[in-house]
Design a protein around this motif. Structure first.
Motif, short mmCIF file in Angstrom:
data_model
loop_
_atom_site.label_atom_id
_atom_site.label_comp_id
_atom_site.label_asym_id
_atom_site.label_seq_id
_atom_site.Cartn_x
_atom_site.Cartn_y
_atom_site.Cartn_z
N GLN A 196 0.85 -1.20 0.00
CA GLN A 196 0.00 0.00 0.00
C GLN A 196 0.88 1.25 0.00
OE1 GLN A 196 -1.62 -2.56 1.78
NE2 GLN A 196 -3.26 -2.49 0.28
N GLN A 262 -2.55 12.94 -5.70
CA GLN A 262 -3.95 13.19 -5.28
C GLN A 262 -4.48 14.58 -5.65
OE1 GLN A 262 -5.06 10.40 -4.56
NE2 GLN A 262 -3.51 9.25 -3.45
N ASP A 300 -2.27 9.08 -9.12
CA ASP A 300 -3.69 9.02 -8.77
C ASP A 300 -4.15 10.42 -8.40
OD1 ASP A 300 -3.54 6.24 -8.87
OD2 ASP A 300 -3.60 5.96 -6.69
N1 SAM Z 1 -0.95 4.57 -0.76
C1 SAM Z 1 -1.21 5.21 -1.99
C2 SAM Z 1 -1.00 6.70 -1.80
O1 SAM Z 1 -0.80 7.16 -0.72
O2 SAM Z 1 -1.10 7.43 -2.76
C3 SAM Z 1 -2.61 4.96 -2.51
C4 SAM Z 1 -3.33 3.72 -2.20
S1 SAM Z 1 -5.08 3.84 -2.31
C5 SAM Z 1 -5.39 2.21 -1.89
C6 SAM Z 1 -5.38 3.94 -4.05
C7 SAM Z 1 -6.05 5.20 -4.53
O3 SAM Z 1 -7.42 5.21 -4.26
C8 SAM Z 1 -5.55 6.47 -3.89
O4 SAM Z 1 -4.36 6.92 -4.46
C9 SAM Z 1 -6.67 7.44 -4.11
O5 SAM Z 1 -6.49 8.20 -5.29
C10 SAM Z 1 -7.90 6.54 -4.25
N2 SAM Z 1 -8.78 6.72 -3.09
C11 SAM Z 1 -8.56 6.32 -1.83
N3 SAM Z 1 -9.59 6.68 -1.03
C12 SAM Z 1 -10.47 7.33 -1.82
C13 SAM Z 1 -11.72 7.96 -1.58
N4 SAM Z 1 -12.25 8.00 -0.36
N5 SAM Z 1 -12.36 8.54 -2.63
C14 SAM Z 1 -11.82 8.52 -3.87
N6 SAM Z 1 -10.63 7.94 -4.15
C15 SAM Z 1 -9.98 7.36 -3.14
#
Ligand code: SAM
Ligand code: SF4
Length: 443
Positions: A196, A262, A300
């Motif tokens: 992660q 983000q 992302d």
């Molecule tokens: N650990 C990585 C980081 O810190 O960038 C990301 C891991 S997360 C499992 C994968 C992606 O899901 C994130 O980068 C984010 O863009 C998206 N994500 C996570 N929570 C979210 C939410 N509540 N709403 C929309 N997108 C979300």
């Protein structure tokens, strides 16, 4: 991570005479390995369960059987609630306890009882992870994942991961190196290290000291026969100089880095608890490009985070324009129960979120298409690791992570070959193997 976990679940069932089926209609056991990261993913679990309930009834009518299990992060987050809502579910387990799957299946088959296992410590899971053979048809098992780190302590205010996957945990480096050697002996040439927050890796090494991801990559690169190393997903805060230098020194480390930012707005980054600013991210990109000039980046993005103004959103688009990504994932903010941002009063209207998403996706798609188009005429190494739909066609990944379609590739299955890129689409490129092109010229 879920793809990896699903493959391990299939592996665990191989000794009990289970094998993967192409459709759930043919299955005696269906496992939904679920994601809780956005609301849509969670809703999908319940609609899939409704479909499975009908399938199971049909099977039982004709004297067959179908066990239904829900694993992964929705299992972890909702536990018994799932069985209350969908009583025909036989087993629920979390993302850290799937190594108990065979035992749970055996028990349910024996006495018909419901199995619930939400153990939360990842260590025992890894002890059970010896790779068996659950290969999909038409995939040559040349590229494999190794999970090296799990969980997260960063608590971004939008994210459920610290609650569903638990605290950060790194596997010892000896076990990872052994798993890599084992895979290479079976023909794997590309390994993607998963976590992660994979670059927060700090597993104990053979010298008793904590190893960084950079150190682990350098040791993995010494394995003869291992040709390509990748890792994901990284956090900008853990992208240290040692790791950046590794991108310059280790040729086996592929020149694509997924580095989620983000947002491009410092205001939103602070509200997200990302603990870095946009300029810091741009500084990292500069350093990475100095270390490995051909490196390409993906990221992302979340749009419509609570309180995001037009100005904040413009800052995100500006960052995208400045960096120039070869691909990126974009999401509208999805409030997740129990996370701080979900309780924020300044939620953004869905219509505004969707407008921003379309706008940002348009920009990113233009960058991706431009990147793919700019590869036309270049020669890139491609790992041809699966069959295509057309006769003689193979599919693979370039070192830059592009999907590549290659015609007239009979006999090249599983090889890394130089491919001359001849065409570009939105999500992929097409090309011709250099040697066959040379042969044609000579002919
Ligand atoms: N650990 C990585 C980081 O810190 O960038 C990301 C891991 S997360 C499992 C994968 C992606 O899901 C994130 O980068 C984010 O863009 C998206 N994500 C996570 N929570 C979210 C939410 N509540 N709403 C929309 N997108 C979300
Ligand atoms: Fe989620 Fe990544 Fe933030 Fe951890 S660092 S809380 S996994 S988005």
């Amino acid at each position: 991570m879920n793809v990896y976990d699903s493959a391990r679940m299939a592996d665990l069932m191989v000794p009990f005479d289970y094998k993967l089926t192409d459709t759930s209609e043919d299955a005696d056991l269906v496992v939904l390995n679920t994601c809780h990261i956005r609301e849509k993913a969670e809703d999908k679990v319940y609609s899939d369960l409704g479909r499975l309930r009908k399938l199971r009834a049909q099977k039982e009518e004709s004297g067959g059987q179908m066990l239904i299990a829900v694993g992964g992060c929705v299992g972890q987050a909702e536990g018994e609630e799932i069985i209350k809502r969908a009583p025909y579910v036989d087993m629920v387990f979390g993302s850290q306890s799937y190594h108990n799957l065979p035992e749970m299946v055996a028990k349910t088959l024996r006495d018909g009882s419901k199995g619930i296992n939400l153990d939360f410590s990842p260590e025992p899971k890894f002890d059970f992870l010896l790779k068996q053979s659950s290969a999909e048809d038409g995939v040559f098992n040349k590229s494999e994942f190794i999970s090296i780190q799990e969980g997260c302590d960063k608590f971004c205010t939008f994210c459920v991961v610290p609650y569903t996957r638990g605290a950060e945990f790194s596997r010892g480096s000896d076990a990872i190196l052994a798993e890599a050697r084992n895979l290479v002996e079976r023909g794997t040439v590309e390994i993607t290290l998963l976590g992660q927050n994979v670059n927060a890796y700090h597993g104990v090494g053979s010298d008793g000291k904590d190893w960084s991801l950079a150190k682990l990559i350098r040791e993995l690169a010494k394995i003869e026969g291992l040709e390509r190393i990748r890792y994901m997903t990284s956090h900008p805060r853990d992208m240290d100089d040692e790791l950046i230098a590794t991108h310059g020194d280790i040729e086996k480390l592929m020149p694509l880095l997924h580095l989620p930012v983000q947002s491009g707005s410092d205001n939103i980054l602070a509200k997200m608890n990302r603990k870095h600013k946009a300029d810091y991210y741009l500084g990292l990109v500069d350093k990475l490009r100095k270390a490995r000039p051909d490196i390409t980046l993906s990221s992302d993005f979340i749009v419509g985070f609570p309180g995001e103004s037009e100005l904040d959103f413009t800052a995100t688009k500006k960052l995208v324009e400045t960096v120039g990504f070869s691909q990126a994932y974009t999401y509208t903010y999805s409030p997740r129960p129990g996370t701080p941002a979900a309780a924020n009063e300044n939620q953004i209207d869905e219509s505004v979120k969707n407008e921003r998403l379309t706008d940002l996706q348009g920009l990113i798609m233009r960058q991706q298409k431009a990147y793919n188009t700019a590869s036309i005429g270049k020669t890139v190494p491609v790992l041809l690791d699966r069959k295509g739909k057309l006769k003689g066609q193979l599919l693979g990944k370039s070192s830059y992570g592009q999907s590549v379609h290659v015609l007239d590739a009979e006999g090249c299955e599983g090889q890394i070959l130089d491919v001359v890129i001849t065409g570009a689409l939105q999500n992929s490129v097409s090309g011709v193997i250099q040697q066959s092109l040379e042969r044609k010229h000579v002919g």
